[in-house]
Design a protein around this motif. Structure first.
Motif, PDB file in Angstrom:
ATOM      1  N   PRO A  75       0.834  -1.208   0.000  1.00  0.00           N
ATOM      2  CA  PRO A  75       0.000   0.000   0.000  1.00  0.00           C
ATOM      3  C   PRO A  75       0.867   1.256   0.000  1.00  0.00           C
ATOM      4  O   PRO A  75       1.919   1.285   0.617  1.00  0.00           O
ATOM      5  CB  PRO A  75      -0.792  -0.090   1.308  1.00  0.00           C
ATOM      6  N   THR A  76       0.422   2.249  -0.727  1.00  0.00           N
ATOM      7  CA  THR A  76       1.120   3.520  -0.788  1.00  0.00           C
ATOM      8  C   THR A  76       0.290   4.555  -0.056  1.00  0.00           C
ATOM      9  O   THR A  76      -0.889   4.708  -0.341  1.00  0.00           O
ATOM     10  CB  THR A  76       1.315   3.962  -2.247  1.00  0.00           C
ATOM     11  N   TYR A  77       0.893   5.246   0.870  1.00  0.00           N
ATOM     12  CA  TYR A  77       0.205   6.284   1.614  1.00  0.00           C
ATOM     13  C   TYR A  77       0.771   7.627   1.191  1.00  0.00           C
ATOM     14  O   TYR A  77       1.972   7.804   1.141  1.00  0.00           O
ATOM     15  CB  TYR A  77       0.364   6.064   3.124  1.00  0.00           C
ATOM     16  N   HIS A  78      -0.116   8.542   0.881  1.00  0.00           N
ATOM     17  CA  HIS A  78       0.289   9.839   0.380  1.00  0.00           C
ATOM     18  C   HIS A  78       0.154  10.883   1.471  1.00  0.00           C
ATOM     19  O   HIS A  78      -0.638  10.750   2.379  1.00  0.00           O
ATOM     20  CB  HIS A  78      -0.573  10.233  -0.824  1.00  0.00           C
ATOM     21  N   ARG A  87      -7.810   8.621  -0.042  1.00  0.00           N
ATOM     22  CA  ARG A  87      -8.352   9.944   0.307  1.00  0.00           C
ATOM     23  C   ARG A  87      -9.589  10.236  -0.536  1.00  0.00           C
ATOM     24  O   ARG A  87      -9.758  11.315  -1.111  1.00  0.00           O
ATOM     25  CB  ARG A  87      -7.313  11.037   0.140  1.00  0.00           C
ATOM     26  N   ALA A  88     -10.444   9.222  -0.627  1.00  0.00           N
ATOM     27  CA  ALA A  88     -11.621   9.291  -1.487  1.00  0.00           C
ATOM     28  C   ALA A  88     -12.769  10.021  -0.807  1.00  0.00           C
ATOM     29  O   ALA A  88     -13.003   9.863   0.390  1.00  0.00           O
ATOM     30  CB  ALA A  88     -12.064   7.877  -1.864  1.00  0.00           C
ATOM     31  N   PRO A 102     -10.242  11.084  -6.140  1.00  0.00           N
ATOM     32  CA  PRO A 102     -10.919   9.790  -6.086  1.00  0.00           C
ATOM     33  C   PRO A 102     -12.256   9.921  -5.355  1.00  0.00           C
ATOM     34  O   PRO A 102     -12.397  10.736  -4.436  1.00  0.00           O
ATOM     35  CB  PRO A 102      -9.970   8.905  -5.280  1.00  0.00           C
ATOM     36  N   SER A 103     -13.228   9.127  -5.771  1.00  0.00           N
ATOM     37  CA  SER A 103     -14.516   9.123  -5.074  1.00  0.00           C
ATOM     38  C   SER A 103     -15.065   7.707  -5.017  1.00  0.00           C
ATOM     39  O   SER A 103     -14.712   6.845  -5.829  1.00  0.00           O
ATOM     40  CB  SER A 103     -15.515  10.057  -5.754  1.00  0.00           C
ATOM     41  N   VAL A 104     -15.926   7.469  -4.034  1.00  0.00           N
ATOM     42  CA  VAL A 104     -16.597   6.182  -3.895  1.00  0.00           C
ATOM     43  C   VAL A 104     -18.092   6.424  -3.768  1.00  0.00           C
ATOM     44  O   VAL A 104     -18.533   7.439  -3.241  1.00  0.00           O
ATOM     45  CB  VAL A 104     -16.105   5.368  -2.672  1.00  0.00           C
TER      46      VAL A 104
END
Length: 92
Positions: free
Chosen positions: A12-15, A68-69, A26-28
């Motif tokens: 996993p990459t955390y920004h 960060r969606a 991004p959105s969900v």
């Protein structure tokens, strides 16, 4: 044994909180949820273009945090469904 590329793809990459210039949001949109699973649409930028995913609730929460969606509002979700319905009617 994983190659470096495979390892990078599965780690996993955390920004940071700072968004890169030009980075899309991004959105969900949750389409179904029960005790064991969350079904949702994930999009980058345009919520009308999405992939459907299914995850366990704890995985979904971690995924949203890592991406960060933003969550698509119910109103926008209804509008998207109406637009999709128009396309379905023209194809049939």
């Amino acid at each position: 044994m994983c190659t470096q590329l495979e390892r990078d793809m599965t780690t996993p990459t955390y920004h940071s909180n700072a968004r890169a210039p030009g980075r899309v949001q991004p959105s969900v949109r949750v389409t179904a949820r029960d005790q064991h699973w969350v079904e949702f649409e994930f999009s980058l930028g345009d919520p009308a273009l999405y992939v459907e995913l299914v995850m366990r609730p704890e995985q979904f929460s971690a995924f949203c945090a890592a991406q960060r969606a933003l969550t698509v509002s119910q109103q926008l979700g209804r509008e998207l469904e109406r637009e999709r319905g128009k396309w379905s009617e023209t194809v049939a």
